[in-house]
Design a protein around this motif. Sequence first.
Motif, PDB file in Angstrom:
ATOM      1  N   LEU A   1       0.816  -1.207   0.000  1.00 54.17           N
ATOM      2  CA  LEU A   1       0.000   0.000   0.000  1.00 54.17           C
ATOM      3  C   LEU A   1       0.855   1.263   0.000  1.00 54.17           C
ATOM      4  O   LEU A   1       0.404   2.326  -0.416  1.00 54.17           O
ATOM      5  CB  LEU A   1      -0.920  -0.046   1.230  1.00 54.17           C
ATOM      6  N   GLY A   2       2.095   1.134   0.469  1.00 50.51           N
ATOM      7  CA  GLY A   2       3.003   2.283   0.485  1.00 50.51           C
ATOM      8  C   GLY A   2       3.623   2.563   1.832  1.00 50.51           C
ATOM      9  O   GLY A   2       4.372   3.527   1.971  1.00 50.51           O
ATOM     10  N   ILE A   3       3.334   1.710   2.835  1.00 46.87           N
ATOM     11  CA  ILE A   3       3.913   1.896   4.166  1.00 46.87           C
ATOM     12  C   ILE A   3       5.179   1.053   4.262  1.00 46.87           C
ATOM     13  O   ILE A   3       5.124  -0.166   4.052  1.00 46.87           O
ATOM     14  CB  ILE A   3       2.915   1.485   5.264  1.00 46.87           C
TER      15      ILE A   3
ATOM     16  N   ALA B   1      -2.417 -12.711  -1.853  1.00 53.87           N
ATOM     17  CA  ALA B   1      -3.619 -11.888  -1.685  1.00 53.87           C
ATOM     18  C   ALA B   1      -3.272 -10.544  -1.049  1.00 53.87           C
ATOM     19  O   ALA B   1      -3.766  -9.486  -1.476  1.00 53.87           O
ATOM     20  CB  ALA B   1      -4.645 -12.634  -0.837  1.00 53.87           C
ATOM     21  N   GLY B   2      -2.423 -10.581  -0.017  1.00 53.91           N
ATOM     22  CA  GLY B   2      -2.018  -9.327   0.623  1.00 53.91           C
ATOM     23  C   GLY B   2      -1.293  -8.406  -0.345  1.00 53.91           C
ATOM     24  O   GLY B   2      -1.545  -7.191  -0.358  1.00 53.91           O
ATOM     25  N   ALA B   3      -0.428  -8.985  -1.186  1.00 50.45           N
ATOM     26  CA  ALA B   3       0.319  -8.180  -2.151  1.00 50.45           C
ATOM     27  C   ALA B   3      -0.609  -7.538  -3.175  1.00 50.45           C
ATOM     28  O   ALA B   3      -0.507  -6.341  -3.465  1.00 50.45           O
ATOM     29  CB  ALA B   3       1.368  -9.052  -2.848  1.00 50.45           C
ATOM     30  N   VAL B   4      -1.535  -8.317  -3.728  1.00 52.03           N
ATOM     31  CA  VAL B   4      -2.429  -7.813  -4.772  1.00 52.03           C
ATOM     32  C   VAL B   4      -3.395  -6.776  -4.215  1.00 52.03           C
ATOM     33  O   VAL B   4      -3.591  -5.699  -4.795  1.00 52.03           O
ATOM     34  CB  VAL B   4      -3.195  -8.981  -5.414  1.00 52.03           C
ATOM     35  N   ILE B   5      -4.001  -7.085  -3.067  1.00 51.75           N
ATOM     36  CA  ILE B   5      -4.978  -6.156  -2.478  1.00 51.75           C
ATOM     37  C   ILE B   5      -4.295  -4.872  -2.027  1.00 51.75           C
ATOM     38  O   ILE B   5      -4.797  -3.760  -2.250  1.00 51.75           O
ATOM     39  CB  ILE B   5      -5.705  -6.833  -1.302  1.00 51.75           C
ATOM     40  N   GLY B   6      -3.131  -5.012  -1.379  1.00 51.22           N
ATOM     41  CA  GLY B   6      -2.409  -3.823  -0.919  1.00 51.22           C
ATOM     42  C   GLY B   6      -2.006  -2.921  -2.064  1.00 51.22           C
ATOM     43  O   GLY B   6      -2.163  -1.699  -1.989  1.00 51.22           O
ATOM     44  N   ASP B   7      -1.502  -3.511  -3.139  1.00 46.23           N
ATOM     45  CA  ASP B   7      -1.119  -2.717  -4.306  1.00 46.23           C
ATOM     46  C   ASP B   7      -2.333  -2.007  -4.916  1.00 46.23           C
ATOM     47  O   ASP B   7      -2.236  -0.854  -5.357  1.00 46.23           O
ATOM     48  CB  ASP B   7      -0.472  -3.617  -5.364  1.00 46.23           C
ATOM     49  N   SER B   8      -3.463  -2.698  -4.966  1.00 44.75           N
ATOM     50  CA  SER B   8      -4.672  -2.106  -5.548  1.00 44.75           C
ATOM     51  C   SER B   8      -5.159  -0.927  -4.720  1.00 44.75           C
ATOM     52  O   SER B   8      -5.575   0.104  -5.263  1.00 44.75           O
ATOM     53  CB  SER B   8      -5.774  -3.164  -5.668  1.00 44.75           C
ATOM     54  N   ILE B   9      -5.118  -1.070  -3.399  1.00 44.25           N
ATOM     55  CA  ILE B   9      -5.509   0.048  -2.527  1.00 44.25           C
ATOM     56  C   ILE B   9      -4.531   1.210  -2.705  1.00 44.25           C
ATOM     57  O   ILE B   9      -4.928   2.379  -2.760  1.00 44.25           O
ATOM     58  CB  ILE B   9      -5.563  -0.398  -1.057  1.00 44.25           C
ATOM     59  N   GLY B  10      -3.233   0.875  -2.780  1.00 45.35           N
ATOM     60  CA  GLY B  10      -2.235   1.919  -2.994  1.00 45.35           C
ATOM     61  C   GLY B  10      -2.455   2.642  -4.311  1.00 45.35           C
ATOM     62  O   GLY B  10      -2.286   3.863  -4.387  1.00 45.35           O
ATOM     63  N   TYR B  11      -2.850   1.900  -5.339  1.00 46.05           N
ATOM     64  CA  TYR B  11      -3.140   2.513  -6.644  1.00 46.05           C
ATOM     65  C   TYR B  11      -4.303   3.495  -6.513  1.00 46.05           C
ATOM     66  O   TYR B  11      -4.240   4.626  -7.030  1.00 46.05           O
ATOM     67  CB  TYR B  11      -3.486   1.422  -7.656  1.00 46.05           C
ATOM     68  N   ALA B  12      -5.363   3.087  -5.832  1.00 43.73           N
ATOM     69  CA  ALA B  12      -6.533   3.953  -5.669  1.00 43.73           C
ATOM     70  C   ALA B  12      -6.175   5.217  -4.889  1.00 43.73           C
ATOM     71  O   ALA B  12      -6.601   6.330  -5.242  1.00 43.73           O
ATOM     72  CB  ALA B  12      -7.650   3.188  -4.967  1.00 43.73           C
TER      73      ALA B  12
ATOM     74  N   PHE C   1       6.642   1.581  -3.767  1.00 44.63           N
ATOM     75  CA  PHE C   1       6.181   2.635  -4.671  1.00 44.63           C
ATOM     76  C   PHE C   1       5.134   2.177  -5.673  1.00 44.63           C
ATOM     77  O   PHE C   1       4.332   2.989  -6.142  1.00 44.63           O
ATOM     78  CB  PHE C   1       7.374   3.186  -5.469  1.00 44.63           C
ATOM     79  N   ALA C   2       5.169   0.897  -6.057  1.00 42.85           N
ATOM     80  CA  ALA C   2       4.434   0.438  -7.239  1.00 42.85           C
ATOM     81  C   ALA C   2       2.980   0.882  -7.266  1.00 42.85           C
ATOM     82  O   ALA C   2       2.533   1.513  -8.229  1.00 42.85           O
ATOM     83  CB  ALA C   2       4.529  -1.086  -7.345  1.00 42.85           C
ATOM     84  N   GLY C   3       2.227   0.563  -6.217  1.00 46.66           N
ATOM     85  CA  GLY C   3       0.804   0.901  -6.217  1.00 46.66           C
ATOM     86  C   GLY C   3       0.531   2.394  -6.251  1.00 46.66           C
ATOM     87  O   GLY C   3      -0.116   2.892  -7.188  1.00 46.66           O
ATOM     88  N   PRO C   4       1.009   3.143  -5.248  1.00 51.81           N
ATOM     89  CA  PRO C   4       0.719   4.586  -5.236  1.00 51.81           C
ATOM     90  C   PRO C   4       1.237   5.321  -6.466  1.00 51.81           C
ATOM     91  O   PRO C   4       0.535   6.177  -7.024  1.00 51.81           O
ATOM     92  CB  PRO C   4       1.433   5.066  -3.961  1.00 51.81           C
TER      93      PRO C   4
ATOM     94  N   LEU D   1      -3.555  -3.893 -13.005  1.00 58.64           N
ATOM     95  CA  LEU D   1      -4.096  -5.080 -12.340  1.00 58.64           C
ATOM     96  C   LEU D   1      -3.430  -6.351 -12.857  1.00 58.64           C
ATOM     97  O   LEU D   1      -3.090  -7.243 -12.072  1.00 58.64           O
ATOM     98  CB  LEU D   1      -5.611  -5.157 -12.556  1.00 58.64           C
ATOM     99  N   ILE D   2      -3.237  -6.448 -14.176  1.00 58.76           N
ATOM    100  CA  ILE D   2      -2.586  -7.632 -14.738  1.00 58.76           C
ATOM    101  C   ILE D   2      -1.174  -7.789 -14.185  1.00 58.76           C
ATOM    102  O   ILE D   2      -0.772  -8.865 -13.705  1.00 58.76           O
ATOM    103  CB  ILE D   2      -2.556  -7.556 -16.275  1.00 58.76           C
ATOM    104  N   ALA D   3      -0.402  -6.702 -14.259  1.00 57.62           N
ATOM    105  CA  ALA D   3       0.973  -6.749 -13.759  1.00 57.62           C
ATOM    106  C   ALA D   3       1.003  -6.983 -12.251  1.00 57.62           C
ATOM    107  O   ALA D   3       1.869  -7.703 -11.735  1.00 57.62           O
ATOM    108  CB  ALA D   3       1.697  -5.452 -14.102  1.00 57.62           C
ATOM    109  N   ASN D   4       0.054  -6.395 -11.536  1.00 59.75           N
ATOM    110  CA  ASN D   4      -0.016  -6.525 -10.088  1.00 59.75           C
ATOM    111  C   ASN D   4      -0.297  -7.966  -9.677  1.00 59.75           C
ATOM    112  O   ASN D   4       0.374  -8.528  -8.807  1.00 59.75           O
ATOM    113  CB  ASN D   4      -1.107  -5.581  -9.555  1.00 59.75           C
ATOM    114  N   VAL D   5      -1.294  -8.576 -10.300  1.00 63.50           N
ATOM    115  CA  VAL D   5      -1.668  -9.953  -9.953  1.00 63.50           C
ATOM    116  C   VAL D   5      -0.535 -10.916 -10.286  1.00 63.50           C
ATOM    117  O   VAL D   5      -0.150 -11.751  -9.453  1.00 63.50           O
ATOM    118  CB  VAL D   5      -2.970 -10.356 -10.679  1.00 63.50           C
ATOM    119  N   LEU D   6       0.002 -10.805 -11.496  1.00 68.34           N
ATOM    120  CA  LEU D   6       1.078 -11.706 -11.896  1.00 68.34           C
ATOM    121  C   LEU D   6       2.319 -11.524 -11.015  1.00 68.34           C
ATOM    122  O   LEU D   6       2.917 -12.492 -10.545  1.00 68.34           O
ATOM    123  CB  LEU D   6       1.434 -11.478 -13.363  1.00 68.34           C
ATOM    124  N   GLY D   7       2.689 -10.274 -10.775  1.00 65.79           N
ATOM    125  CA  GLY D   7       3.859 -10.005  -9.944  1.00 65.79           C
ATOM    126  C   GLY D   7       3.663 -10.473  -8.513  1.00 65.79           C
ATOM    127  O   GLY D   7       4.573 -11.059  -7.913  1.00 65.79           O
TER     128      GLY D   7
END
Length: 211
Positions: A28-30, A62-73, A126-129, A142-148
């Motif tokens: 998420l960025g923390i 799951a934590g990686a994908v969800i956290g990145d998605s929240i950080g993106y938002a 940094f990736a998500g935010p 999302l594609i890169a986030n899920v695969l990564g």
Amino acid sequence: MHVQEWLDTVPAAAVYAVVALVIGLESLGIPLPGEIVLVSAALLSSQHGGIDPVVLGACASAGAVIGDSIGYAIGRKGGRPLLAWLGRKFPKHFSEGHVATAERSFQKWGMWAVFFGRFVALLRIFAGPLAGVLRMPYWKFLIANVLGGIVWAGGTTAVIYYVGVVAEDWLKRFSWLGLVLAVVIGVASMLIVRRRASKAQPDPEPVVAGE
């Protein structure tokens, strides 16, 4: 080592939750030690029958994908003022130089920066935010986030788990080998001592007939 010792004191369900939460917050960025927690938990699963490495890898992914998605938002909504705020709160991780380096990586590599950023500590934060701030199309992110997330979390869990199993098995074999070697040395030493002792004994004097 302290992380692994602490994880060993909590139930398996708590280990899954802690791994997912720490990795999610890091994504998420923390700036948290998500990789250290994941490696410690994976190593523990190789020694602890109650922790399933498959479930652990799934929770980490799951934590990686969800956290990145929240950080993106958050990044998409907060924009560059968000990066400036993070720079004031976490100057070690979100300095202007780090932000500029990460931004150049995103501009040059796009989706690949999100994917491979999962394997680099700085870009993992940094990736998500940053993808949100730069307004990368969400479907690409999302594609890169899920695969990564799956490759990094699942791959790390699998590698560390099997390394731990092999190491434990090797140590067991080594301990048995050491025990066998100690027994052989002990028996050989005993036989040598007995042989030398028997040679050192004086020959009995001959008994004269009629005495």
